[in-house]
Design an enzyme around this catalytic site. Sequence first.
Site, short mmCIF file in Angstrom:
data_model
loop_
_atom_site.label_atom_id
_atom_site.label_comp_id
_atom_site.label_asym_id
_atom_site.label_seq_id
_atom_site.Cartn_x
_atom_site.Cartn_y
_atom_site.Cartn_z
CG HIS A 53 -0.33 -0.35 2.52
ND1 HIS A 53 0.70 0.35 3.08
CD2 HIS A 53 -0.63 -1.34 3.39
CE1 HIS A 53 1.01 -0.20 4.24
NE2 HIS A 53 0.23 -1.24 4.46
P1 TYD Z 1 -2.39 -3.90 7.33
O1 TYD Z 1 -2.39 -2.48 6.90
O2 TYD Z 1 -2.92 -4.90 6.35
O3 TYD Z 1 -0.94 -4.34 7.76
P2 TYD Z 1 0.42 -4.35 6.90
O4 TYD Z 1 0.58 -3.02 6.30
O5 TYD Z 1 1.48 -4.66 7.88
O6 TYD Z 1 0.32 -5.45 5.89
O7 TYD Z 1 -3.19 -3.99 8.70
C1 TYD Z 1 -3.72 -5.20 9.20
C2 TYD Z 1 -4.99 -4.90 10.00
O8 TYD Z 1 -4.69 -4.09 11.14
C3 TYD Z 1 -6.02 -4.14 9.19
O9 TYD Z 1 -7.30 -4.67 9.52
C4 TYD Z 1 -5.93 -2.73 9.68
C5 TYD Z 1 -5.46 -2.90 11.11
N1 TYD Z 1 -4.59 -1.78 11.59
C6 TYD Z 1 -5.06 -0.92 12.56
O10 TYD Z 1 -6.20 -1.02 13.04
N2 TYD Z 1 -4.24 0.08 13.01
C7 TYD Z 1 -2.99 0.24 12.53
O11 TYD Z 1 -2.27 1.16 12.96
C8 TYD Z 1 -2.51 -0.66 11.51
C9 TYD Z 1 -1.12 -0.49 10.94
C10 TYD Z 1 -3.34 -1.65 11.08
#
Ligand code: TYD
Length: 139
Positions: A53
């Site tokens: 992302h």
């Molecule tokens: P995600 O963005 O997919 O993680 P990464 O970038 O490491 O692959 O996040 C995983 C889940 O956690 C998603 O449901 C969103 C949630 N999340 C939060 O609630 N707060 C946060 O600060 C982060 C980074 C993720």
Amino acid sequence: MSLKDKCPIIEFSDLGDERGKLVVIEGGTGIPFDIERVFYIYGSDATVVRGEHANRESEFVLINVAGTSKVRITDGDEEIIVELNKPMMGVYIPKMIWKDMYDFSEDSVLLVLASTHYDGKEYIRDYAEYLEIMRKNNE
Ligand code: TYD
């Protein structure tokens, strides 16, 4: 500015002594933003790709406080790969930069400092959409 210059490696000072290592990170000094949020990722392995992302608002510093991982960073034009392999280094990722984290060692603990509170709406998770936005921004 090259992508490497936009996403510099930050080297932290070692305040350790014979008792062990100590690394200090203070908002405002060494980190180019005020830290609003901290999260960490562990329990991933070499088969997993995370991230995938770009963020419209958030800036990050990624630090492997244990183990190792790699970050593929792109602005849609250039690409760099940073290996995070020591607790005394981090990589700064500004807004609107696409990143994938992968190749996690089993003991990897990836600490992330962020400039914002979490807001899922500021994430761009579609790479084609990201490229289109960057193309328009560069016009
Ligand atoms: P995600 O963005 O997919 O993680 P990464 O970038 O490491 O692959 O996040 C995983 C889940 O956690 C998603 O449901 C969103 C949630 N999340 C939060 O609630 N707060 C946060 O600060 C982060 C980074 C993720």
